[in-house]
Design a protein around this motif. Structure first.
Motif, short mmCIF file in Angstrom:
data_model
loop_
_atom_site.label_atom_id
_atom_site.label_comp_id
_atom_site.label_asym_id
_atom_site.label_seq_id
_atom_site.Cartn_x
_atom_site.Cartn_y
_atom_site.Cartn_z
N PRO A 67 23.47 6.86 -5.85
CA PRO A 67 22.95 5.66 -5.20
C PRO A 67 21.72 5.06 -5.87
O PRO A 67 21.54 3.84 -5.84
CB PRO A 67 22.61 6.16 -3.78
N THR A 68 20.87 5.88 -6.47
CA THR A 68 19.69 5.32 -7.13
C THR A 68 20.08 4.40 -8.28
O THR A 68 19.39 3.42 -8.56
CB THR A 68 18.76 6.43 -7.67
N VAL A 69 21.20 4.69 -8.94
CA VAL A 69 21.66 3.85 -10.05
C VAL A 69 22.05 2.47 -9.54
O VAL A 69 21.75 1.44 -10.17
CB VAL A 69 22.84 4.51 -10.79
N LYS A 251 22.00 13.87 -11.48
CA LYS A 251 22.77 14.64 -12.45
C LYS A 251 24.22 14.71 -11.99
O LYS A 251 24.51 14.64 -10.80
CB LYS A 251 22.20 16.05 -12.62
N ARG A 252 25.12 14.81 -12.95
CA ARG A 252 26.56 14.91 -12.71
C ARG A 252 27.07 13.77 -11.82
O ARG A 252 28.05 13.94 -11.10
CB ARG A 252 26.92 16.27 -12.10
N GLY A 253 26.40 12.62 -11.85
CA GLY A 253 26.85 11.48 -11.06
C GLY A 253 26.44 11.51 -9.61
O GLY A 253 26.98 10.75 -8.79
N PHE A 254 25.46 12.35 -9.25
CA PHE A 254 24.97 12.45 -7.89
C PHE A 254 23.44 12.38 -7.87
O PHE A 254 22.78 12.67 -8.87
CB PHE A 254 25.36 13.80 -7.24
N ASN A 255 22.89 12.06 -6.70
CA ASN A 255 21.47 12.29 -6.43
C ASN A 255 21.33 13.59 -5.66
O ASN A 255 21.88 13.72 -4.56
CB ASN A 255 20.88 11.16 -5.56
N PHE A 256 20.61 14.55 -6.22
CA PHE A 256 20.30 15.79 -5.52
C PHE A 256 18.83 15.78 -5.16
O PHE A 256 17.99 15.31 -5.95
CB PHE A 256 20.57 17.01 -6.41
N GLU A 311 17.82 7.72 -1.07
CA GLU A 311 17.13 7.21 -2.26
C GLU A 311 15.87 6.43 -1.90
O GLU A 311 15.05 6.14 -2.77
CB GLU A 311 18.07 6.35 -3.11
N ARG A 312 15.71 6.09 -0.61
CA ARG A 312 14.52 5.34 -0.16
C ARG A 312 13.46 6.25 0.47
O ARG A 312 12.36 5.78 0.76
CB ARG A 312 14.94 4.27 0.85
N LEU A 313 13.77 7.50 0.73
CA LEU A 313 12.77 8.41 1.27
C LEU A 313 11.65 8.59 0.25
O LEU A 313 11.91 8.81 -0.93
CB LEU A 313 13.40 9.78 1.58
#
Length: 361
Positions: A67-69, A251-256, A311-313
């Motif tokens: 989502p950040t992307v 990484k790997r297409g996710f936000n962790f 992603e907004r936290l």
């Protein structure tokens, strides 16, 4: 059948962010894209599951990636529609109805945008009832339906047609392509007749999102908007707090990541956290799990009542963290196996949020 208005888009973007459980993409991005496409191509009709004919072909449209992307890499028109049109060519049939892959701030609205360009109606349903990070986490998969062909596209016009052996391989292959496409892409993964869709989706998702958005947009109508929201979704307040630290990695297409939260008000002096992979996975007090996937966990801004996506936290955010029961399809054996806490690496069994909160009937 009804036409979606710009006010509906505003409300859906808010409500879908609640149902997105911290993920599903940024609502502002989705709202802007959907409104632009409706203004350019005309209104989109919303049809109910009862209006869907058995021989009408239903195709999902969804965004995939971190989502950040998507905050900076907006989907293009061709990215929204190329996957569906690629599947039309592959199956030799025309799509009749679009369905959202999931309910989330971006992923509820990009399908509306795609439907506007294609001149197709959108089904008042989705294939999750919330947002999940991986592609096999769909109710179609729970009902034994596997994607025969999958199309993945980027904003430049690159499109790939995949033939996975099952939904897990759909996730593996399309995720790898998404990473190479810059961390975000669009996908269409099923091409199903209405008779197969009925009974294998979560009905009324977009209407529910709209109603939640209306509730949060008209807070003056309620003595306490948080209580009103909890009543509407049979939810539970977990805690109030201030975000004092966030770790986030793409990484790997996710936000962790993980948000550390200090309790406020009646929770003062207590330590809490939310852990996420795009969507919020677990809410904890110390090391004790208060709620977990597949139930929904949402951070709501204490002042506005509006949802705050993962992603907004950020440091200083003051949030009320709540949880709602997931759709019953996810509480089945295959549902828990597909999207329960053990799938995400937690060494605990799934326990419904109402039981964890000591309020099970």
């Amino acid at each position: 059948m009804k036409e979606l208005t710009t006010e509906d888009i505003d409300n859906i973007s808010i409500g879908a962010s609640v149902l997105g459980s911290g993920g599903g993409g940024d609502p502002k991005v989705g709202r802007l894209v959907a409104k632009h496409m409706i203004e350019k191509y005309g209104p989109v009709s919303l049809i109910s599951i009862d209006e869907l004919k058995d021989d009408q072909y239903v195709v999902p449209i969804a965004g995939m990636g971190a989502p950040t992307v998507s905050l900076e890499k907006l989907p293009s028109e061709i990215e929204l529609t190329n996957p569906l049109q690629t599947l039309e060519k592959a199956f030799g049939k025309k799509a009749d109805v679009v369905i959202p892959f999931e309910i989330g701030g971006l992923n509820s609205l990009c399908p509306i945008a795609g439907a506007a360009k294609l001149g197709l109606p959108i089904l008042d349903a989705d294939t999750i009832g919330r947002a999940f990070p991986e592609a096999q986490m769909e109710t179609f998969h729970l009902h034994g339906l596997e994607p025969k062909k999958v199309a993945v596209a980027d904003e430049k016009g690159n499109t790939a047609l995949l033939t996975p052996i099952d939904a897990y391989w759909f996730e593996y292959m399309s995720r790898a392509l998404t990473v190479q496409m810059g961390g975000s892409a669009s996908v269409s993964d099923y091409f199903l007749p209405g008779k197969d869709v009925k009974g294998a989706v979560v009905n009324g998702s977009l209407t529910l999102a709209k109603e939640i958005g209306e509730l949060l947009s008209h807070q003056e109508d309620y003595d306490d908007v948080f209580d009103a929201l909890l009543d509407k979704l049979n939810g539970f307040e977990l805690y109030d707090g201030k975000v004092v630290g966030v770790t986030r990695e793409t990484k790997r297409g996710f936000n962790f990541g993980k948000a550390e939260i200090e309790g406020l008000n009646k929770y003062a002096g207590q330590k809490f956290s939310i852990e996420f992979q795009n969507e919020n996975l677990v809410a904890k007090q110390g090391n004790e799990i208060m709620a977990s996937v597949p139930d929904l966990i949402i951070a709501l801004d204490i002042e506005s009542g509006f949802p705050v996506t993962s992603e907004r936290l950020q440091y200083g955010s003051r949030v009320k963290v709540v949880s709602f029961p997931c759709d019953p399809q996810w509480r089945t054996q295959i549902g828990i196996k597909t999207a329960g806490p053990r799938y995400f690496g937690y060494d605990v069994d799934y326990v419904p949020v109402e039981k964890l909160q000591g309020k099970e009937d």
